[in-house]
Design a protein around this motif. Sequence first.
Motif, PDB file in Angstrom:
ATOM      1  N   ARG A   1       0.933  -1.025   0.057  1.00 58.30           N
ATOM      2  CA  ARG A   1       0.173  -0.030  -0.084  1.00 58.30           C
ATOM      3  C   ARG A   1       0.872   1.130  -0.009  1.00 58.30           C
ATOM      4  O   ARG A   1       1.654   1.424   0.931  1.00 58.30           O
ATOM      5  CB  ARG A   1      -0.908   0.023   1.366  1.00 58.30           C
ATOM      6  CG  ARG A   1      -1.885  -1.150   1.296  1.00 58.30           C
ATOM      7  CD  ARG A   1      -2.847  -0.802   2.391  1.00 58.30           C
ATOM      8  NE  ARG A   1      -3.700  -2.172   2.555  1.00 58.30           N
ATOM      9  CZ  ARG A   1      -4.853  -2.357   1.964  1.00 58.30           C
ATOM     10  NH1 ARG A   1      -5.233  -1.095   1.167  1.00 58.30           N
ATOM     11  NH2 ARG A   1      -5.677  -3.218   1.993  1.00 58.30           N
ATOM     12  N   LEU A   2       0.522   2.154  -0.784  1.00 57.05           N
ATOM     13  CA  LEU A   2       1.274   3.524  -0.863  1.00 57.05           C
ATOM     14  C   LEU A   2       1.310   4.122   0.312  1.00 57.05           C
ATOM     15  O   LEU A   2       2.249   4.673   0.900  1.00 57.05           O
ATOM     16  CB  LEU A   2       0.831   4.186  -2.052  1.00 57.05           C
ATOM     17  CG  LEU A   2       0.890   3.821  -3.520  1.00 57.05           C
ATOM     18  CD1 LEU A   2       0.457   4.801  -4.560  1.00 57.05           C
ATOM     19  CD2 LEU A   2       2.423   3.578  -3.809  1.00 57.05           C
ATOM     20  N   ALA A   3       0.136   4.277   0.991  1.00 56.16           N
ATOM     21  CA  ALA A   3       0.173   4.959   2.509  1.00 56.16           C
ATOM     22  C   ALA A   3       1.065   4.417   3.401  1.00 56.16           C
ATOM     23  O   ALA A   3       1.579   5.175   3.983  1.00 56.16           O
ATOM     24  CB  ALA A   3      -1.387   5.003   2.831  1.00 56.16           C
ATOM     25  N   GLU A   4       1.159   3.119   3.336  1.00 53.39           N
ATOM     26  CA  GLU A   4       2.256   2.541   4.301  1.00 53.39           C
ATOM     27  C   GLU A   4       3.683   2.728   3.930  1.00 53.39           C
ATOM     28  O   GLU A   4       4.520   3.033   4.807  1.00 53.39           O
ATOM     29  CB  GLU A   4       1.948   0.964   4.277  1.00 53.39           C
ATOM     30  CG  GLU A   4       0.563   0.526   4.838  1.00 53.39           C
ATOM     31  CD  GLU A   4       0.326  -0.873   5.091  1.00 53.39           C
ATOM     32  OE1 GLU A   4       1.052  -1.582   4.471  1.00 53.39           O
ATOM     33  OE2 GLU A   4      -0.675  -0.906   5.345  1.00 53.39           O
TER      34      GLU A   4
ATOM     35  N   ASP B   1      15.256   8.057   1.316  1.00 52.16           N
ATOM     36  CA  ASP B   1      14.515   9.127   0.629  1.00 52.16           C
ATOM     37  C   ASP B   1      14.397   9.077  -0.871  1.00 52.16           C
ATOM     38  O   ASP B   1      13.321   9.426  -1.163  1.00 52.16           O
ATOM     39  CB  ASP B   1      15.701  10.423   0.841  1.00 52.16           C
ATOM     40  CG  ASP B   1      15.961  10.707   2.153  1.00 52.16           C
ATOM     41  OD1 ASP B   1      15.303  10.046   3.129  1.00 52.16           O
ATOM     42  OD2 ASP B   1      16.982  11.397   2.589  1.00 52.16           O
ATOM     43  N   ARG B   2      15.073   8.682  -1.632  1.00 55.82           N
ATOM     44  CA  ARG B   2      15.020   8.339  -3.007  1.00 55.82           C
ATOM     45  C   ARG B   2      13.781   7.520  -3.340  1.00 55.82           C
ATOM     46  O   ARG B   2      12.923   8.007  -4.212  1.00 55.82           O
ATOM     47  CB  ARG B   2      16.185   7.833  -3.891  1.00 55.82           C
ATOM     48  CG  ARG B   2      16.198   7.882  -5.135  1.00 55.82           C
ATOM     49  CD  ARG B   2      17.603   7.263  -5.883  1.00 55.82           C
ATOM     50  NE  ARG B   2      18.747   7.857  -5.175  1.00 55.82           N
ATOM     51  CZ  ARG B   2      19.823   7.625  -5.899  1.00 55.82           C
ATOM     52  NH1 ARG B   2      20.101   6.878  -6.988  1.00 55.82           N
ATOM     53  NH2 ARG B   2      20.937   8.026  -5.283  1.00 55.82           N
ATOM     54  N   PHE B   3      13.531   6.434  -2.625  1.00 55.66           N
ATOM     55  CA  PHE B   3      12.489   5.609  -2.593  1.00 55.66           C
ATOM     56  C   PHE B   3      10.880   6.298  -2.219  1.00 55.66           C
ATOM     57  O   PHE B   3      10.182   6.155  -3.014  1.00 55.66           O
ATOM     58  CB  PHE B   3      12.517   4.407  -1.764  1.00 55.66           C
ATOM     59  CG  PHE B   3      11.487   3.475  -1.687  1.00 55.66           C
ATOM     60  CD1 PHE B   3      11.102   2.751  -2.996  1.00 55.66           C
ATOM     61  CD2 PHE B   3      10.462   3.246  -0.789  1.00 55.66           C
ATOM     62  CE1 PHE B   3      10.154   1.725  -3.074  1.00 55.66           C
ATOM     63  CE2 PHE B   3       9.235   2.412  -0.768  1.00 55.66           C
ATOM     64  CZ  PHE B   3       9.273   1.684  -1.893  1.00 55.66           C
ATOM     65  N   LEU B   4      11.047   6.980  -1.119  1.00 51.28           N
ATOM     66  CA  LEU B   4       9.961   7.809  -0.873  1.00 51.28           C
ATOM     67  C   LEU B   4       9.775   8.952  -1.886  1.00 51.28           C
ATOM     68  O   LEU B   4       8.311   9.508  -2.151  1.00 51.28           O
ATOM     69  CB  LEU B   4      10.004   8.544   0.613  1.00 51.28           C
ATOM     70  CG  LEU B   4       9.365   7.607   1.568  1.00 51.28           C
ATOM     71  CD1 LEU B   4       9.711   6.216   1.779  1.00 51.28           C
ATOM     72  CD2 LEU B   4       9.288   8.531   3.029  1.00 51.28           C
ATOM     73  N   ARG B   5      10.636   9.436  -2.571  1.00 53.05           N
ATOM     74  CA  ARG B   5      10.270  10.521  -3.713  1.00 53.05           C
ATOM     75  C   ARG B   5       9.578   9.738  -4.722  1.00 53.05           C
ATOM     76  O   ARG B   5       8.471  10.354  -5.173  1.00 53.05           O
ATOM     77  CB  ARG B   5      11.730  10.894  -4.220  1.00 53.05           C
ATOM     78  CG  ARG B   5      11.575  11.606  -5.650  1.00 53.05           C
ATOM     79  CD  ARG B   5      12.861  11.446  -6.387  1.00 53.05           C
ATOM     80  NE  ARG B   5      13.248   9.819  -6.733  1.00 53.05           N
ATOM     81  CZ  ARG B   5      14.528   9.594  -7.199  1.00 53.05           C
ATOM     82  NH1 ARG B   5      15.333  10.327  -7.562  1.00 53.05           N
ATOM     83  NH2 ARG B   5      14.695   8.270  -7.711  1.00 53.05           N
ATOM     84  N   ASN B   6       9.785   8.268  -4.954  1.00 51.71           N
ATOM     85  CA  ASN B   6       9.249   7.615  -5.813  1.00 51.71           C
ATOM     86  C   ASN B   6       7.530   7.381  -5.530  1.00 51.71           C
ATOM     87  O   ASN B   6       6.614   7.387  -6.162  1.00 51.71           O
ATOM     88  CB  ASN B   6       9.604   6.500  -6.399  1.00 51.71           C
ATOM     89  CG  ASN B   6      11.150   6.567  -6.817  1.00 51.71           C
ATOM     90  OD1 ASN B   6      11.490   7.603  -7.383  1.00 51.71           O
ATOM     91  ND2 ASN B   6      12.044   5.446  -6.526  1.00 51.71           N
ATOM     92  N   VAL B   7       7.556   7.034  -4.191  1.00 53.64           N
ATOM     93  CA  VAL B   7       6.143   6.579  -3.593  1.00 53.64           C
ATOM     94  C   VAL B   7       5.284   7.986  -3.595  1.00 53.64           C
ATOM     95  O   VAL B   7       4.049   7.931  -3.877  1.00 53.64           O
ATOM     96  CB  VAL B   7       6.396   6.303  -2.185  1.00 53.64           C
ATOM     97  CG1 VAL B   7       4.924   6.162  -1.355  1.00 53.64           C
ATOM     98  CG2 VAL B   7       6.966   5.104  -2.248  1.00 53.64           C
TER      99      VAL B   7
END
Length: 370
Positions: free
Chosen positions: A267-270, A294-300
Amino acid sequence: MRRLVEARARHLGFCGMRITRPDRVPELPGRLSAWLAAGAHGTMDWMAERADQRASPAGLWPGVRSVLVLAMSYRPEEDPLTLLDRRDRGAIAAYARRRDYHDVLKGKLKELGGYLSAKGGQPVKVFCDTAPVMEKALAEAAGLGWQGKHTVLISRTHGNWLLLGAIYTSADFEPDAPGRDRCGSCRACLDICPTDAFPAPYRLDARRCISYLTIEHPGPIPEEFRAAIGNRVFGCDDCLAVCPWNKFARTAAEARLAARDDLAAPRLAELAALDDAAFRTLFAGTPVKRTGRDRFLRNVLIALGNSGDPGLAGTAVDRLADASPLVRGMAVWACGRLLGAEVLRGLHARHAAGEADPHVRAEWDRALAA
């Protein structure tokens, strides 16, 4: 000796092994040089730093006389394209939903290389995406398959879901015939690309490739590509998934490459709520961890902005105060896509006054002007 090594390779889980010589890729220096000169490698400076060794196996190790190229299948059990319609979920490339293939293949290649060296008395060097080695070009020269129009290796018997490794040896093996292009008139891989990353068949511009943008690219992803990224939070399988040769592929036989169920449709929210410790725990042992939180959350957050669901905006709002400017900037973009102008102005008043990062300030300006 070859029969012994092939039998050992099958025992270790490799689905194919072919052999070439270091002088059988004469076109590689010119192709690599032209690709680099065009800047198509983006920020992957390591592609250029040792280009002479990358273009010539003998340049990397003058003692090499034969190159054994090995393949291991990782075909997913389900079509990755089906996940793209579930906009509240994150799509992770099939190879990254499992244990890092570098760890799995490198160990098996070392075991096979040690076996070859012990039997033949000749030194070997083992490579698995960790040195300036052009595995795909060598695999084509060795006859494992051919580089398709999407530049990925395709096998008649295993499709294009393949992980590759190479063993350089000073032993003199009879080389195999090179692979023959069997793409024909098919353009499926080119036509499906969401960002038009193929300027021509057999040519990839990494700067437009979603896999590059979500994994290798270090900074904010250019705005022109964000909508096309959809819910892809790490890599992209589109051009691989549509290849018709995959009808012959088998799912991964190596147990350590089994896909993790919890990474099939997270889930994107998680995902957006992950701090660094939680990110490292969730993705321990997978390729995703190497990209960093940080790079991963940029994508999320880009995926959240593409979800079209205002109910998910709260998780993006939470990231407006994130310690990382890369995350804050994409949180602004996501909020701009999901929230109305009045709400966005209120968020700007609370979060933008003390913003020091120019990229984040620019995201605020664009969001308010939209």
